[in-house]
Design an enzyme around this catalytic site. Structure first.
Site, short mmCIF file in Angstrom:
data_model
loop_
_atom_site.label_atom_id
_atom_site.label_comp_id
_atom_site.label_asym_id
_atom_site.label_seq_id
_atom_site.Cartn_x
_atom_site.Cartn_y
_atom_site.Cartn_z
N HIS A 1 53.02 28.07 31.81
CA HIS A 1 53.24 28.29 33.24
C HIS A 1 52.57 29.58 33.70
O HIS A 1 52.10 29.69 34.82
CB HIS A 1 54.74 28.32 33.55
CG HIS A 1 55.28 26.94 33.81
ND1 HIS A 1 56.56 26.57 33.56
CD2 HIS A 1 54.66 25.85 34.32
CE1 HIS A 1 56.73 25.30 33.89
NE2 HIS A 1 55.58 24.85 34.35
N ARG B 1 51.95 12.04 38.60
CA ARG B 1 52.62 11.72 37.33
C ARG B 1 54.10 12.07 37.51
O ARG B 1 54.42 13.25 37.66
CB ARG B 1 52.04 12.56 36.20
CG ARG B 1 50.61 12.24 35.81
CD ARG B 1 50.20 13.16 34.68
NE ARG B 1 48.99 12.75 34.01
CZ ARG B 1 47.81 13.32 34.22
NH1 ARG B 1 47.67 14.30 35.06
NH2 ARG B 1 46.74 12.90 33.55
N ARG C 1 52.76 7.20 40.36
CA ARG C 1 52.69 6.39 39.14
C ARG C 1 54.10 6.25 38.57
O ARG C 1 54.82 7.23 38.45
CB ARG C 1 51.79 7.07 38.11
CG ARG C 1 51.70 6.24 36.83
CD ARG C 1 50.75 6.79 35.85
NE ARG C 1 51.29 7.95 35.16
CZ ARG C 1 50.62 8.64 34.25
NH1 ARG C 1 49.38 8.30 33.95
NH2 ARG C 1 51.16 9.67 33.65
N GLU D 1 43.87 1.57 31.41
CA GLU D 1 43.76 2.62 30.41
C GLU D 1 43.86 2.12 28.98
O GLU D 1 43.88 2.91 28.04
CB GLU D 1 44.78 3.73 30.67
CG GLU D 1 46.20 3.29 30.87
CD GLU D 1 47.13 4.45 31.24
OE1 GLU D 1 46.74 5.62 31.14
OE2 GLU D 1 48.28 4.16 31.61
N ASN E 1 41.74 9.17 29.95
CA ASN E 1 42.35 9.93 28.84
C ASN E 1 42.85 8.96 27.77
O ASN E 1 42.64 9.15 26.58
CB ASN E 1 43.53 10.77 29.34
CG ASN E 1 43.13 11.69 30.47
OD1 ASN E 1 41.95 11.93 30.68
ND2 ASN E 1 44.10 12.20 31.20
N ARG F 1 44.59 11.10 21.03
CA ARG F 1 43.96 12.05 21.95
C ARG F 1 44.36 13.50 21.72
O ARG F 1 43.73 14.41 22.25
CB ARG F 1 44.19 11.62 23.41
CG ARG F 1 45.60 11.77 23.91
CD ARG F 1 45.78 10.99 25.21
NE ARG F 1 46.20 11.83 26.31
CZ ARG F 1 46.62 11.38 27.49
NH1 ARG F 1 46.67 10.09 27.73
NH2 ARG F 1 46.98 12.20 28.44
C1 PEP Z 1 44.84 8.79 31.67
O1 PEP Z 1 45.25 8.22 30.65
O2 PEP Z 1 43.64 9.01 31.90
C2 PEP Z 1 45.79 9.29 32.67
C3 PEP Z 1 45.38 9.75 33.82
O3 PEP Z 1 47.10 9.27 32.34
P1 PEP Z 1 47.84 10.34 31.40
O4 PEP Z 1 46.85 11.42 31.08
O5 PEP Z 1 49.01 10.81 32.16
O6 PEP Z 1 48.20 9.52 30.21
MG MG Z 2 47.31 7.56 30.58
#
Ligand code: PEP
Ligand code: MG
Length: 584
Positions: free
Chosen positions: A193, A300, A336, A437, A460, A471
């Site tokens: 933060h 999110r 979302r 995704e 992502n 990831r």
């Molecule tokens: C993604 O997967 O690109 C995405 C935007 O969602 P998150 O990073 O919250 O999984």
């Molecule tokens: Mg995602």
């Protein structure tokens, strides 16, 4: 002699000033026995420390309140909320009783437990929340041990660069109030933060500069380069001249980009591009609107669930989403639905037993919601209701097949019927979209597109699932590349499917925020980007200097290559060429 130290640049900008090494006293915590007859007294002592810590934070808030926006003050509220959280309170109290030990030791054990919970989270942002736990614990410990925790006064700090072991968001705000030029900490990560706050308030900052306090003395001249994460102490004349010139250039560049605020994103050949921002909480809208009064392409909602450490009720969600919508002042808000599981966990599931062996492939996001619809329905109701008040869209994460999509659409329909029967106002025509995704969804994007109002590519995860790599696993980080031809093919298929079905396709993963890929995505036909607020103007700058008719054939050629390295080399060349042209 001048020394160069590297850390992690978390807030860009160049600061030049005198160093102020800020070392605070910290007493060692040892364990001692507290007999059962004294437990009550020890618990009272702990509670007093909790209330003193809270008082300290309120005092800081009051001191800086006059010239600090409410959203910035909210960083302090996070710590105030933690102080009230029963996890701290009850956990420590039960340690005192169970172990017959002093409050400091009991709190230490509890904090280790909490840190472990955060440490085991895969999501790097959530993992960093352990810093907040440690900051709050330090404040309580200082209250327990009567250790003063105050920042030196303004006369000593104005225009100086602070070197500290670590700074809490409250410290940072106090320091900004005292007009420091920048700061460097030895600990802390880019997602803390404190780091986020420094970016928000625009102070050049570096974290993770190990041993900085040993290598730098108060009074020495320092240069910090927040973009490169580099600091130089006692610079020679040449370096000083160089960095002064860079600082001037940077100020000019910021001013230039700032002129793009609220200017439409349109390519040179007239194609309007929609540029939205990503947020985690309604408070993030302030930072977004600093750059552009635009909409949100990805909200999110996990943070709300994580901060509540459970599933918030419908009313809490409704109020939170409404706050976001009203802050956007009629700009679209894409909410979302909850993406819990894998990297984003809450206590109820942690308590439920062993984690899945492969959580990223497990009961995550919509899978989890559909398994427990009674927990999910309050969110659907809250979104449907808030959509009656303004331009809200709902986005479903991690769908993999059309049957799953159909089940979700059926549940939305059932929820609408419920609301109708209860005569509760909601948006009958709420737009519903899907995150694309996972590769299966991208390969079926045409089928998805037929049933939905929009698609949004989550690179992502798309990269992680396409390339079979975690990831957040550093070991396989080298394979994580958006330019892998397989990933690009899936992105292209999704964009094409949207065009075919005449529905918008946006990209909201990190790839959209990286200016290295802006021209590539434009050339692939992407017309909707949802980006990190602080990169919005840079992405817009590239869009507004691009000519689609020239980009498209060049990108098409690049996409014919089968190797990531070749694609990267060609794209770099194109980017270099285009930015040279813009500069001239
Ligand atoms: C993604 O997967 O690109 C995405 C935007 O969602 P998150 O990073 O919250 O999984
Ligand atoms: Mg995602």
């Amino acid at each position: 002699m001048s020394i160069l130290i590297n850390g992690i640049g978390v807030s860009s900008g160049i600061a030049i000033g005198e160093a102020y090494v800020y070392s605070r006293e910290q007493k060692e915590i040892s364990k001692y026995k507290v007999p059962a007859a004294q437990h009550k007294k020890e618990i009272r002592r702990f509670k007093k420390a909790l209330s003193n810590a809270s008082e300290q934070l309120h005092e800081i808030k009051n001191k800086i309140a006059a010239d600090t926006p409410a959203d910035i003050l909210a960083f302090i509220d996070t710590h105030l909320l933690m102080l009230e959280d029963p996890t701290f309170d009850e956990g420590t109290v039960s340690n005192i009783k169970a172990l017959s030990c002093n409050a400091e030791w009991a709190l230490n054990l509890q904090s280790k437990r909490l840190v472990k919970v955060f440490d085991e989270m895969d999501d790097p942002y959530l993992r960093t929340r352990k810093d907040d736990v440690l900051h709050v614990v330090r404040r309580i410990q200082n209250c327990l041990t009567d250790t003063p925790d105050h920042i030196p006064d303004a006369r000593q700090l104005k225009g100086r660069i602070i070197i500290a072991d670590d700074l809490t968001p409250a410290d940072t705000l106090m320091l900004q109030h005292q007009k420091i030029a920048g700061f460097v900490t030895e600990f802390g990560g880019p997602l803390s933060h404190t780091a986020i706050l420094s970016k928000n308030i625009g102070i050049p900052a570096i974290v993770g500069a190990h041993q900085a306090r040993q290598l730098i003395k108060t009074g020495e001249t320092l240069i910090i380069d927040g973009r490169q994460g580099m600091l130089i102490n006692s610079p020679d004349k040449r370096s000083l001249k160089h960095y002064r010139a860079l600082r001037k250039e940077e100020i000019a560049r910021k001013a230039l980009l700032h002129e793009l605020k609220n200017v439409p994103a349109v390519t040179r050949d007239g194609k309007a591009i929609t540029l939205y921002g990503n947020i985690n909480r309604p408070e993030d809208i302030r930072a977004l609107r600093k750059f552009d009064e635009t909409g949100v392409g990805l909200y999110r909602t996990e943070m709300l669930f994580i901060e509540k450490n459970g599933w918030p009720d419908e009313e809490t969600q409704f109020k939170t989403y409404k706050r976001a919508l009203f802050r956007l002042k009629d700009k679209p808000l894409t909410i979302r639905t909850i993406d819990l599981g894998a990297d984003k966990e809450i206590q109820d599931t942690i308590d439920q037993g062993p984690m899945a062996h492969n959580p990223a492939m497990g009961l995550r996001a919509i899978r989890r919601c559909m398994k427990e619809p009674e927990l999910f329905i309050p969110q659907l109701r809250a979104i449907l209701r808030v959509a009656a008040l303004g331009p809200v869209r709902m986005m479903i994460p991690m769908l993999t097949n059309v049957e799953e999509l159909q089940q979700v659409l059926n549940l939305i329909e059932k929820t609408k019927q419920q609301l109708r029967a209860q005569k509760i106002r909601f948006d009958e025509n709420l737009q519903v979209g899907a995150m694309i995704e996972v590769p299966a969804a991208a390969l079926s994007a045409d089928a998805f597109a037929k049933q939905l109002d929009f698609l949004s590519i989550g690179t992502n995860d798309l990269i992680q699932y396409t390339l079979a790599l975690d990831r957040i696993d550093d070991e396989v980080n080298y394979l994580y590349n958006p330019l892998n031809p397989a990933v690009l093919k899936l992105i292209q298929m999704t964009i094409d499917a949207g065009k075919h079905a005449h529905i918008p396709v946006s990209l909201c993963g990190e790839m959209a925020s990286n200016t290295q890929y802006t021209r590539l995505l434009l050339g692939m036909g992407l017309e909707y980007f949802s980006v990190q607020a602080n990169t919005l103007l840079e992405v817009k700058h590239i869009i507004n200097h691009s000519k689609l008719s020239r980009l498209r054939p060049q990108i098409k050629k690049i996409l014919d290559h089968h190797s990531t390295i070749e694609i990267e080399a060609k794209l770099n060349r194109l980017n270099q060429h285009e930015s040279d042209k813009t500069a001239n």
